[in-house]
Each structure stands twice: as structure tokens, then as C-alpha cells.
Design a protein around this motif. Structure first.
Motif, PDB file in Angstrom:
ATOM      1  N   GLY A  92      41.217   2.096  -4.968  1.00 40.61           N
ATOM      2  CA  GLY A  92      41.890   1.056  -3.837  1.00 40.61           C
ATOM      3  C   GLY A  92      43.328   0.741  -4.264  1.00 40.61           C
ATOM      4  O   GLY A  92      43.771   1.355  -4.957  1.00 40.61           O
ATOM      5  N   PRO A  93      43.932  -0.029  -3.683  1.00 43.44           N
ATOM      6  CA  PRO A  93      43.474  -1.152  -2.766  1.00 43.44           C
ATOM      7  C   PRO A  93      43.150  -0.642  -1.373  1.00 43.44           C
ATOM      8  O   PRO A  93      43.567   0.579  -1.088  1.00 43.44           O
ATOM      9  N   PHE A  94      42.086  -1.131  -0.805  1.00 46.66           N
ATOM     10  CA  PHE A  94      41.745  -0.823   0.649  1.00 46.66           C
ATOM     11  C   PHE A  94      42.352  -1.705   1.595  1.00 46.66           C
ATOM     12  O   PHE A  94      42.567  -2.947   1.501  1.00 46.66           O
ATOM     13  N   THR A  95      42.501  -1.357   2.860  1.00 41.39           N
ATOM     14  CA  THR A  95      43.029  -2.095   3.966  1.00 41.39           C
ATOM     15  C   THR A  95      41.845  -2.002   5.006  1.00 41.39           C
ATOM     16  O   THR A  95      41.450  -0.934   5.489  1.00 41.39           O
ATOM     17  N   LEU A  96      40.772  -3.020   4.976  1.00 40.15           N
ATOM     18  CA  LEU A  96      39.743  -3.037   5.857  1.00 40.15           C
ATOM     19  C   LEU A  96      39.923  -2.938   7.236  1.00 40.15           C
ATOM     20  O   LEU A  96      40.685  -3.904   7.522  1.00 40.15           O
ATOM     21  N   ASP A  97      39.227  -2.329   8.198  1.00 39.25           N
ATOM     22  CA  ASP A  97      39.223  -2.501   9.499  1.00 39.25           C
ATOM     23  C   ASP A  97      38.478  -3.607   9.903  1.00 39.25           C
ATOM     24  O   ASP A  97      37.175  -3.826   9.648  1.00 39.25           O
ATOM     25  N   VAL A  98      39.137  -4.812  10.475  1.00 32.52           N
ATOM     26  CA  VAL A  98      38.370  -6.268  10.599  1.00 32.52           C
ATOM     27  C   VAL A  98      37.725  -5.914  11.824  1.00 32.52           C
ATOM     28  O   VAL A  98      36.700  -6.966  12.058  1.00 32.52           O
ATOM     29  N   TYR A  99      37.394  -4.873  12.651  1.00 30.37           N
ATOM     30  CA  TYR A  99      36.388  -4.849  13.747  1.00 30.37           C
ATOM     31  C   TYR A  99      35.335  -3.940  13.187  1.00 30.37           C
ATOM     32  O   TYR A  99      34.245  -4.332  13.623  1.00 30.37           O
ATOM     33  N   GLU A 100      35.408  -3.298  12.067  1.00 28.29           N
ATOM     34  CA  GLU A 100      34.376  -2.625  11.278  1.00 28.29           C
ATOM     35  C   GLU A 100      33.875  -3.152  10.362  1.00 28.29           C
ATOM     36  O   GLU A 100      32.515  -3.073   9.968  1.00 28.29           O
ATOM     37  N   ILE A 101      34.461  -3.938   9.448  1.00 27.69           N
ATOM     38  CA  ILE A 101      34.323  -4.406   8.117  1.00 27.69           C
ATOM     39  C   ILE A 101      34.301  -5.796   8.032  1.00 27.69           C
ATOM     40  O   ILE A 101      35.549  -6.131   8.098  1.00 27.69           O
ATOM     41  N   ASP A 102      33.445  -6.778   7.493  1.00 27.03           N
ATOM     42  CA  ASP A 102      33.510  -8.059   7.189  1.00 27.03           C
ATOM     43  C   ASP A 102      33.956  -8.326   5.670  1.00 27.03           C
ATOM     44  O   ASP A 102      34.560  -9.362   5.616  1.00 27.03           O
ATOM     45  N   GLU A 103      33.575  -7.424   5.181  1.00 24.27           N
ATOM     46  CA  GLU A 103      33.925  -7.631   3.392  1.00 24.27           C
ATOM     47  C   GLU A 103      33.459  -6.338   2.694  1.00 24.27           C
ATOM     48  O   GLU A 103      32.853  -5.329   3.027  1.00 24.27           O
ATOM     49  N   GLY A 104      34.331  -6.185   1.665  1.00 26.90           N
ATOM     50  CA  GLY A 104      33.857  -4.831   0.738  1.00 26.90           C
ATOM     51  C   GLY A 104      33.939  -5.447  -0.596  1.00 26.90           C
ATOM     52  O   GLY A 104      34.667  -6.363  -1.010  1.00 26.90           O
ATOM     53  N   LYS A 105      33.283  -4.683  -1.420  1.00 27.00           N
ATOM     54  CA  LYS A 105      33.341  -4.884  -3.077  1.00 27.00           C
ATOM     55  C   LYS A 105      32.479  -3.712  -3.619  1.00 27.00           C
ATOM     56  O   LYS A 105      31.948  -2.870  -3.129  1.00 27.00           O
ATOM     57  N   TRP A 106      33.103  -3.936  -5.085  1.00 29.07           N
ATOM     58  CA  TRP A 106      32.283  -2.796  -5.664  1.00 29.07           C
ATOM     59  C   TRP A 106      31.065  -3.202  -6.572  1.00 29.07           C
ATOM     60  O   TRP A 106      30.975  -4.275  -6.800  1.00 29.07           O
TER      61      TRP A 106
END
Length: 171
Positions: free
Chosen positions: A125-139
Motif C-alpha cells: 500500500g497505500p491504496f487508492t480505492l475506487d469508490v464505485y467498486e469498493i466501500d472499504e479495504g483492510k488487511w
């Protein structure tokens, strides 16, 4: 406004993964036709796996935890380029090398009739999550993933569980 993914053009394939035509994503899913997809497992240096919580806007498995990045192979695209594209689109990561190919899953009703190739890469990471595809991310630790697969937890996609069980039995 998110793009209308139901109009994406995908290859329709046969049981041997040979292209036999094209159609829109929406029609392929509606008709239960075989097509292609990728899943990418992104691990960090500590061996944890990054999972994404699918957006509630998604038409399949909304709000469920899934592999790090995943998507349909566009018509005329190969699996490897799709894996790189999906990591870029969903996680905002430009990889410096091709993810490692792990294995393939055959098309089944539980995976949406997708010929699916699974890849692995290392990124902290860090990651920039696509807001239309992903609501949240974690390890997630490998122990947490083993528990998820044995507890029949419905917060996780069946494809994630299938992939993790296959991955952990091979590694």
C-alpha cells in the motif's frame, strides 16, 4: 456517476475457454453464459492479504468481502493484462511487474460461470480505492482467513473462500 458496467463487451467462451462470441456483461450474466475473469491476491511483507468490501452499488455480492482486486476480462483482452488493469482501477496501484499466476478455477454457478485465473502480488500500500467498486479495504492475517473459511461466514464471497482454500492447500 459510475459507468454502466452492464454494457461492457465481454467474450463469451466455451467449456475449454475458447472464444465463441461476444455480448454485454448484463446479457452474459442474465443468460448464464461462460466468460472470463481474474482475481488478484495482494499480500504485504507480513504475509497479510488485502481484501476489499464490495460496494453496495455492485449488482453481484454487494457489501461482501472479496479478493484484493477482481474483474471481467474485456473482449479481446488477455488475463494477464486484465489483472494489471484491475489492480490499477480498483486499488490505484501501478505494478512494476506482472503478478504471479497461481491457478485457475473452472466456471460454476457459484462463480457466475467464469473461467477465472487467480494471480498473486506483493504490495504494502497505500491504496487508492475506487469508490464505485469498493466501500472499504483492510488487511487480514492468514489465521483470520482460515477462520473465515471454516466458520461459513456470509460476509465473504463464496469465490473468496474457494480461492483461499485452494491457495492455502497449495502453499
Amino acid at each position: 456517476m459510475p459507468p454502466d458496467s452492464s454494457q461492457e463487451i465481454l467474450d463469451v467462451v466455451d467449456a475449454n475457454d475458447n472464444v465463441i462470441g461476444t455480448n454485454t456483461r448484463g446479457e452474459i450474466h442474465r443468460l448464464g453464459l461462460m466468460h472470463r475473469a481474474v482475481h488478484v491476491l495482494v499480500f504485504n511483507r507480513e504475509g497479510e492479504l488485502f481484501l476489499q468490501k464490495r460496494s453496495m452499488r455492485k449488482d453481484n455480492n454487494p457489501g461482501l468481502w472479496d479478493t484484493s482486486a477482481a474483474g471481467h476480462v474485456d473482449s479481446g483482452e488477455d488475463y494477464e493484462n486484465c489483472a494489471i488493469r484491475e489492480i490499477g482501477e480498483e486499488l490505484g496501484v501501478a505494478l512494476d511487474k506482472q503478478p504471479s499466476y497461481l491457478f485457475r478455477l473452472p466456471p460454476t454457478e457459484s462463480n457466475g460461470m467464469e473461467h477465472c485465473k487467480v494471480y498473486k502480488c506483493l504490495h504494502d500500500g497505500p491504496f487508492t480505492l475506487d469508490v464505485y467498486e469498493i466501500d472499504e479495504g483492510k488487511w487480514f492475517t492468514q489465521t483470520e482467513l482460515e477462520d473465515i473459511c471454516t466458520e461459513n461466514d456470509t460476509q465473504y464471497t463464496s469465490v473468496l473462500k474457494d480461492i483461499w482454500q485452494r491457495y492455502s492447500s497449495c502453499s
